[in-house]
Design an enzyme around this catalytic site. Sequence first.
Site, PDB file in Angstrom:
ATOM      1  N   LYS A 196       0.841  -1.481   0.375  1.00  0.00           N
ATOM      2  CA  LYS A 196       0.475  -0.251  -0.348  1.00  0.00           C
ATOM      3  C   LYS A 196       0.886   1.209   0.145  1.00  0.00           C
ATOM      4  O   LYS A 196       0.176   2.062  -0.642  1.00  0.00           O
ATOM      5  CB  LYS A 196      -1.090  -0.055   1.286  1.00  0.00           C
TER       6      LYS A 196
ATOM      7  N   ASN B 206      -5.146   2.139  -1.574  1.00  0.00           N
ATOM      8  CA  ASN B 206      -5.620   0.303  -2.121  1.00  0.00           C
ATOM      9  C   ASN B 206      -6.530   0.246  -3.586  1.00  0.00           C
ATOM     10  O   ASN B 206      -6.816  -0.882  -3.392  1.00  0.00           O
ATOM     11  CB  ASN B 206      -6.456   0.167  -0.771  1.00  0.00           C
TER      12      ASN B 206
ATOM     13  N   GLY C  85      -4.060  -0.177  17.602  1.00  0.00           N
ATOM     14  CA  GLY C  85      -2.723  -0.796  16.884  1.00  0.00           C
ATOM     15  C   GLY C  85      -2.771   1.362  15.813  1.00  0.00           C
ATOM     16  O   GLY C  85      -3.289   1.913  15.703  1.00  0.00           O
TER      17      GLY C  85
ATOM     18  N   ALA D 221      -3.162   0.339   8.713  1.00  0.00           N
ATOM     19  CA  ALA D 221      -4.892  -0.084   8.368  1.00  0.00           C
ATOM     20  C   ALA D 221      -5.184   0.970   9.357  1.00  0.00           C
ATOM     21  O   ALA D 221      -6.219   1.655   9.008  1.00  0.00           O
ATOM     22  CB  ALA D 221      -4.564  -1.352   9.648  1.00  0.00           C
TER      23      ALA D 221
ATOM     24  N   TYR E  37     -10.836 -10.695   9.028  1.00  0.00           N
ATOM     25  CA  TYR E  37     -12.610 -11.349   8.888  1.00  0.00           C
ATOM     26  C   TYR E  37     -12.065 -13.031   8.904  1.00  0.00           C
ATOM     27  O   TYR E  37     -10.214 -13.049   8.491  1.00  0.00           O
ATOM     28  CB  TYR E  37     -13.522 -10.587   8.210  1.00  0.00           C
TER      29      TYR E  37
HETATM   30  P1  ATR Z   1      -0.719  -2.538   9.149  1.00  0.00           P
HETATM   31  O1  ATR Z   1      -0.687  -2.244   7.084  1.00  0.00           O
HETATM   32  O2  ATR Z   1      -2.080  -4.557   8.810  1.00  0.00           O
HETATM   33  O3  ATR Z   1      -1.452  -2.111  10.213  1.00  0.00           O
HETATM   34  P2  ATR Z   1       1.573  -2.542   9.872  1.00  0.00           P
HETATM   35  O4  ATR Z   1       1.445  -1.300   9.485  1.00  0.00           O
HETATM   36  O5  ATR Z   1       2.909  -2.731   9.971  1.00  0.00           O
HETATM   37  O6  ATR Z   1       0.496  -3.700   9.524  1.00  0.00           O
HETATM   38  O7  ATR Z   1       1.193  -2.508  12.161  1.00  0.00           O
HETATM   39  C1  ATR Z   1       0.835  -3.646  12.444  1.00  0.00           C
HETATM   40  C2  ATR Z   1       0.140  -2.268  13.976  1.00  0.00           C
HETATM   41  O8  ATR Z   1       0.260  -3.890  14.458  1.00  0.00           O
HETATM   42  C3  ATR Z   1       1.146  -1.941  15.164  1.00  0.00           C
HETATM   43  O9  ATR Z   1       0.088  -1.101  15.417  1.00  0.00           O
HETATM   44  C4  ATR Z   1       1.824  -2.736  15.848  1.00  0.00           C
HETATM   45  O10 ATR Z   1       2.147  -2.474  16.748  1.00  0.00           O
HETATM   46  P3  ATR Z   1       3.469  -1.826  17.182  1.00  0.00           P
HETATM   47  O11 ATR Z   1       3.557  -0.486  16.859  1.00  0.00           O
HETATM   48  O12 ATR Z   1       3.830  -1.595  18.492  1.00  0.00           O
HETATM   49  O13 ATR Z   1       4.487  -3.309  16.316  1.00  0.00           O
HETATM   50  C5  ATR Z   1       0.489  -4.222  15.814  1.00  0.00           C
HETATM   51  N1  ATR Z   1       0.710  -5.651  16.124  1.00  0.00           N
HETATM   52  C6  ATR Z   1       1.529  -6.948  15.521  1.00  0.00           C
HETATM   53  N2  ATR Z   1       1.234  -7.513  16.116  1.00  0.00           N
HETATM   54  C7  ATR Z   1       0.417  -6.662  17.691  1.00  0.00           C
HETATM   55  C8  ATR Z   1       0.261  -7.436  18.929  1.00  0.00           C
HETATM   56  N3  ATR Z   1       0.142  -9.289  18.677  1.00  0.00           N
HETATM   57  N4  ATR Z   1      -0.234  -7.303  19.960  1.00  0.00           N
HETATM   58  C9  ATR Z   1      -0.409  -5.971  19.372  1.00  0.00           C
HETATM   59  N5  ATR Z   1      -0.446  -4.990  18.797  1.00  0.00           N
HETATM   60  C10 ATR Z   1       0.311  -6.024  17.753  1.00  0.00           C
END
Ligand code: ATR
Length: 279
Positions: A73, A94, A135, A139, A225
């Site tokens: 993205k 997207n 998060g 997303a 989902y």
């Molecule tokens: P996406 O495009 O799906 O948002 P990303 O940019 O890699 O993917 O972001 C992943 C998000 O999920 C981040 O906010 C990450 O938290 P960190 O910034 O602390 O890494 C969060 N995340 C991933 N696994 C997690 C978990 N097990 N518990 C809590 N947050 C999680």
Amino acid sequence: MPSGSPDGIDQYGIVGHPVAHSRSPFIHGLFARQSGERMAYRLFDVSPDDFVTVVTGFFAGGGCGLNVTVPHKPAAAAFAHTLTARAEQARAVNTLAAQPDGSILGDNTDGAGLVQDLTRNLGIPVAGRRVLILGAGGATRGIVAPLLELGPEVLAIANRTADRARVVAASFADVGPVAGCGFAQIEERPWDLVLNATAASLGGSRPEITPAVIGANTICYDLAYGQELTPFLRWALDAGAAGAHLGWGMLVEQAAESFHLWRGIRPDTKPVLEVLKAA
Ligand code: ATR
């Protein structure tokens, strides 16, 4: 608008890595059948190194439009010649669409898809409510501005890595009341709406937050989902949440937004959502 292809069938697809699991060909296939549009929609599993080459070739060959998913993205945002305002805000694309002048437009329909699902399909109010997003990744970036435009009392972004949440919140400060924090600093009282936009569900886990955020009127929504509730939604229901929703509606609604951008037709999402949920 569609530019056409040598065999008369307009070419579309989704680029991701991996992408085999994507439901987008199925969804756009149903939209096309429903509206009588002649179009093909294919999967393109493309590694990050090959993204620009493959997408350039697709459009040079007369392709009309592409959906873009993880991890491409941000690369798609850099690839597009022009961005819609919402794609610019999200810094993620997207949907790519060939324009009549040959340029490529980048859009982000994820936030609009979520908002459509919340407000139209599920009837969940956001105006005047306290909304918590878990998060701070791509997303989250896609949904913050469209949610703020609905007028929540406050929108909090909480992330495992607190600084990331603060940075994302700061970049939307001019759009509405938004603040970022770590999981430990989330205000410990029931929120009206809690959205899980972390990648935790994909790994079969959940964000480790306090159950104090869940009350008898709290609605929880997971952007992920699947056929079963995610660990986050199961946890939320155990903690007493009033409702728990998977992201099927967001998936179908963001696809409908893309279809509208490409074909100028807004498909009827209800029957498609019913088929997907029942499958
Ligand atoms: P996406 O495009 O799906 O948002 P990303 O940019 O890699 O993917 O972001 C992943 C998000 O999920 C981040 O906010 C990450 O938290 P960190 O910034 O602390 O890494 C969060 N995340 C991933 N696994 C997690 C978990 N097990 N518990 C809590 N947050 C999680």
